[in-house]
Design a protein around this motif. Structure first.
Motif, PDB file in Angstrom:
ATOM      1  N   UNK A 204      19.809  15.312 -49.811  1.00  0.00           N
ATOM      2  CA  UNK A 204      18.980  14.114 -49.698  1.00  0.00           C
ATOM      3  C   UNK A 204      19.148  13.234 -50.926  1.00  0.00           C
ATOM      4  N   UNK A 205      19.244  11.923 -50.689  1.00  0.00           N
ATOM      5  CA  UNK A 205      19.243  10.932 -51.763  1.00  0.00           C
ATOM      6  C   UNK A 205      17.836  10.345 -51.807  1.00  0.00           C
ATOM      7  N   UNK A 206      17.124  10.568 -52.911  1.00  0.00           N
ATOM      8  CA  UNK A 206      15.705  10.244 -53.003  1.00  0.00           C
ATOM      9  C   UNK A 206      15.488   9.108 -53.989  1.00  0.00           C
ATOM     10  N   UNK A 207      14.706   8.108 -53.557  1.00  0.00           N
ATOM     11  CA  UNK A 207      14.257   7.046 -54.454  1.00  0.00           C
ATOM     12  C   UNK A 207      12.991   7.545 -55.131  1.00  0.00           C
ATOM     13  N   UNK A 208      13.022   7.695 -56.464  1.00  0.00           N
ATOM     14  CA  UNK A 208      11.996   8.459 -57.162  1.00  0.00           C
ATOM     15  C   UNK A 208      10.705   7.706 -57.419  1.00  0.00           C
ATOM     16  N   UNK A 209      10.700   6.377 -57.360  1.00  0.00           N
ATOM     17  CA  UNK A 209       9.465   5.646 -57.628  1.00  0.00           C
ATOM     18  C   UNK A 209       8.447   5.839 -56.508  1.00  0.00           C
ATOM     19  N   UNK A 210       8.906   5.775 -55.261  1.00  0.00           N
ATOM     20  CA  UNK A 210       8.016   5.937 -54.116  1.00  0.00           C
ATOM     21  C   UNK A 210       8.271   7.238 -53.357  1.00  0.00           C
ATOM     22  N   UNK A 211       9.171   8.073 -53.865  1.00  0.00           N
ATOM     23  CA  UNK A 211       9.497   9.356 -53.260  1.00  0.00           C
ATOM     24  C   UNK A 211       9.910   9.217 -51.787  1.00  0.00           C
ATOM     25  N   UNK A 212      10.858   8.314 -51.546  1.00  0.00           N
ATOM     26  CA  UNK A 212      11.378   8.108 -50.195  1.00  0.00           C
ATOM     27  C   UNK A 212      12.805   8.637 -50.096  1.00  0.00           C
ATOM     28  N   UNK A 213      13.099   9.336 -49.011  1.00  0.00           N
ATOM     29  CA  UNK A 213      14.460   9.804 -48.753  1.00  0.00           C
ATOM     30  C   UNK A 213      15.248   8.635 -48.168  1.00  0.00           C
ATOM     31  N   UNK A 214      16.173   8.091 -48.943  1.00  0.00           N
ATOM     32  CA  UNK A 214      16.943   6.925 -48.501  1.00  0.00           C
ATOM     33  C   UNK A 214      17.975   7.300 -47.459  1.00  0.00           C
ATOM     34  N   UNK A 215      18.671   8.403 -47.678  1.00  0.00           N
ATOM     35  CA  UNK A 215      19.689   8.868 -46.725  1.00  0.00           C
ATOM     36  C   UNK A 215      19.996  10.323 -47.000  1.00  0.00           C
ATOM     37  N   UNK A 216      20.675  10.943 -46.066  1.00  0.00           N
ATOM     38  CA  UNK A 216      21.091  12.341 -46.214  1.00  0.00           C
ATOM     39  C   UNK A 216      22.608  12.439 -46.111  1.00  0.00           C
TER      40      UNK A 216
ATOM     41  N   UNK B 177      32.660  17.838 -52.549  1.00  0.00           N
ATOM     42  CA  UNK B 177      32.685  16.613 -51.753  1.00  0.00           C
ATOM     43  C   UNK B 177      32.170  15.440 -52.583  1.00  0.00           C
ATOM     44  N   UNK B 178      32.879  14.311 -52.480  1.00  0.00           N
ATOM     45  CA  UNK B 178      32.552  13.101 -53.219  1.00  0.00           C
ATOM     46  C   UNK B 178      32.001  12.074 -52.237  1.00  0.00           C
ATOM     47  N   UNK B 179      30.870  11.439 -52.635  1.00  0.00           N
ATOM     48  CA  UNK B 179      30.163  10.540 -51.733  1.00  0.00           C
ATOM     49  C   UNK B 179      29.941   9.172 -52.375  1.00  0.00           C
ATOM     50  N   UNK B 180      29.849   8.175 -51.500  1.00  0.00           N
ATOM     51  CA  UNK B 180      29.365   6.858 -51.888  1.00  0.00           C
ATOM     52  C   UNK B 180      27.926   6.774 -51.392  1.00  0.00           C
ATOM     53  N   UNK B 181      26.952   6.874 -52.312  1.00  0.00           N
ATOM     54  CA  UNK B 181      25.556   6.933 -51.901  1.00  0.00           C
ATOM     55  C   UNK B 181      25.060   5.594 -51.369  1.00  0.00           C
ATOM     56  N   UNK B 182      25.752   4.499 -51.664  1.00  0.00           N
ATOM     57  CA  UNK B 182      25.330   3.187 -51.177  1.00  0.00           C
ATOM     58  C   UNK B 182      25.632   3.028 -49.692  1.00  0.00           C
TER      59      UNK B 182
ATOM     60  N   UNK C 199      17.186   7.512 -58.978  1.00  0.00           N
ATOM     61  CA  UNK C 199      17.591   8.270 -57.796  1.00  0.00           C
ATOM     62  C   UNK C 199      17.698   9.745 -58.137  1.00  0.00           C
ATOM     63  N   UNK C 200      17.569  10.570 -57.085  1.00  0.00           N
ATOM     64  CA  UNK C 200      17.615  12.013 -57.255  1.00  0.00           C
ATOM     65  C   UNK C 200      18.371  12.612 -56.082  1.00  0.00           C
ATOM     66  N   UNK C 201      19.209  13.595 -56.355  1.00  0.00           N
ATOM     67  CA  UNK C 201      19.880  14.361 -55.310  1.00  0.00           C
ATOM     68  C   UNK C 201      19.174  15.692 -55.142  1.00  0.00           C
ATOM     69  N   UNK C 202      18.931  16.091 -53.891  1.00  0.00           N
ATOM     70  CA  UNK C 202      18.283  17.364 -53.597  1.00  0.00           C
ATOM     71  C   UNK C 202      19.044  18.055 -52.476  1.00  0.00           C
ATOM     72  N   UNK C 203      19.720  19.147 -52.814  1.00  0.00           N
ATOM     73  CA  UNK C 203      20.499  19.886 -51.827  1.00  0.00           C
ATOM     74  C   UNK C 203      19.688  20.990 -51.188  1.00  0.00           C
ATOM     75  N   UNK C 204      19.980  21.293 -49.928  1.00  0.00           N
ATOM     76  CA  UNK C 204      19.256  22.332 -49.217  1.00  0.00           C
ATOM     77  C   UNK C 204      20.214  23.293 -48.534  1.00  0.00           C
ATOM     78  N   UNK C 205      19.665  24.409 -48.063  1.00  0.00           N
ATOM     79  CA  UNK C 205      20.478  25.488 -47.506  1.00  0.00           C
ATOM     80  C   UNK C 205      21.088  25.140 -46.160  1.00  0.00           C
ATOM     81  N   UNK C 206      20.592  24.109 -45.503  1.00  0.00           N
ATOM     82  CA  UNK C 206      21.131  23.725 -44.197  1.00  0.00           C
ATOM     83  C   UNK C 206      22.449  22.978 -44.304  1.00  0.00           C
TER      84      UNK C 206
END
Length: 392
Positions: A94-106, A137-142, A83-90
């Protein structure tokens, strides 16, 4: 002269540019995947590009993540690389699944840009983000649930990392110049459950980047032209300071595989390697413009540098470059070995035989007419060919 260099200096002098690319906008973050083959994530503009080693050792852009509405600010790999976290200016992450490069949730909740992010080392489902508003901020990514919000800093947060003490321990740093260690299980003074800052250290300038040592007890902060190393386990005691590491603001700091080496980058266009034990300067890489980010590969055999101009490159040591092409060279040598053996094509060389490999491709020499007849023991035709100058 190379002969006068120390062994460490010779080692880093041998690091040559292996991957190189120019993006359309400034490179703001570089991050290697913790697991092999150590893919490189390059943050620039509204995209995150992913690079992997190619068959010839060069880098290949195997995928791009561009599902962002605003500029990307940061990335963080989970320790298993899945998994990968990618933060943006907005204000989303994004929580990204790296094998298929899918955004699982924001992860939505920040009112301003997400400037730093990290996964917990003790809990795969726990993630933490820091914003320009100074809040942690602390998150539960599941489940995509926001578990906790803490007013961590009075200015923009620039670094966040998992600390010692379980999934509720984190280390943060920001533009207010403070490095803080948090225990989110404790109460904050104003009410239960807010999270308590158990250690505070003052860097003395706006902190641009930070790196936590293995174990989470020590921390390295970079801000202004200064780099400092802290012992957060003993109340934030300053262990070492490098007051003139660079002539301009230090933008990035990264630790090597076993945290014995430190890489720093600055707006002065220099990237420097130091020995952590005594902060001895080992080597300097001089680039053409301001350097915005730097990263060691987790195995310590390569490093990457990103620039404000959009250029970035990765340097590897000679041993690592040779390893990438060893399989190809081995195949070539076995093929050549069979062709040049004077005892026949099917004879393999013995342990005491000397193998000579030619750098030029082998070409079979074309036989003349008389040689063809002699090889076939057709002596009459050979004589006729020599006398008449043509085939009989």
């Amino acid at each position: 002269k190379v002969a006068e260099l120390t062994p460490e200096a010779k080692l880093f002098k041998a690091y040559k540019v292996k991957w190189k690319h120019t993006e359309t906008s400034s490179v703001v973050k570089l991050a290697f995947c913790p697991t092999t083959p150590h893919r490189l994530a390059v943050v620039h503009g509204t995209k995150v590009s992913f690079w992997s080693p190619g068959t010839d050792g060069t880098g290949e852009n195997d995928s791009n993540l561009s599902k962002f509405k605003d500029f990307t600010q940061c990335v963080a790999w989970r320790h298993d690389g899945k998994l990968l976290l990618a933060g943006e200016a907005s204000g989303t992450c994004a929580v990204v699944e790296t094998e298929h490069m899918k955004v699982l949730r924001r992860l939505r909740g920040h009112g301003d840009a997400v400037t730093c992010a990290s996964f917990s080392l003790a809990d795969k489902t726990r993630a933490v983000t820091g914003g320009r508003d100074g809040r942690l901020r602390v998150w539960d990514v599941a489940t995509n649930d926001l578990l906790q919000t803490v007013d961590a800093h009075s200015d923009c947060m620039k670094a966040i990392a998992s600390g010692v003490g379980g999934p509720d321990s984190f280390i943060s740093a920001g533009y207010d110049g403070l490095i803080k260690r948090w225990d989110l299980r404790a109460a904050d003074g104003g009410g239960a459950g807010g999270g308590a800052c158990v250690v505070t250290a003052d860097h003395g300038a706006s902190v641009e980047d930070g790196a936590v040592f293995p174990g989470g007890a020590m921390y390295c902060s970079a801000g202004g032209p200064v780099v400092k190393i802290w012992d957060l386990a003993s109340g934030g005691r300053l262990l070492q300071s490098l007051p003139e590491a660079h002539s301009k603001t230090v933008t990035s700091v990264s630790l090597g595989q076993d945290a014995s080496l430190m890489l720093t980058a600055s707006f002065d266009g220099l990237a420097k390697v130091f020995r952590v034990a005594d902060l001895e300067h080992l080597w300097t890489y001089r680039l053409d413009g301001p350097i915005t980010c730097a990263a060691w590969r987790p195995d310590g055999k390569a490093l990457a540098l990103g620039m404000d101009s959009g250029q970035w490159h990765m340097r590897q040591g000679k041993e690592e470059i040779a390893k990438n092409v060893s399989q190809e060279e081995s195949t070539k040598r076995s093929w050549v070995r069979t062709l040049v053996d004077p005892k026949g094509r099917d004879v393999q060389p013995g342990p005491d035989d000397e193998i000579v490999v030619s750098s030029r491709p082998l070409k079979r020499k074309k036989e003349k007419g008389v040689d063809v007849y002699l090889r076939k023991f057709e002596y009459r035709k050979a004589i006729d060919f020599v006398v008449n100058g043509a085939d009989p």
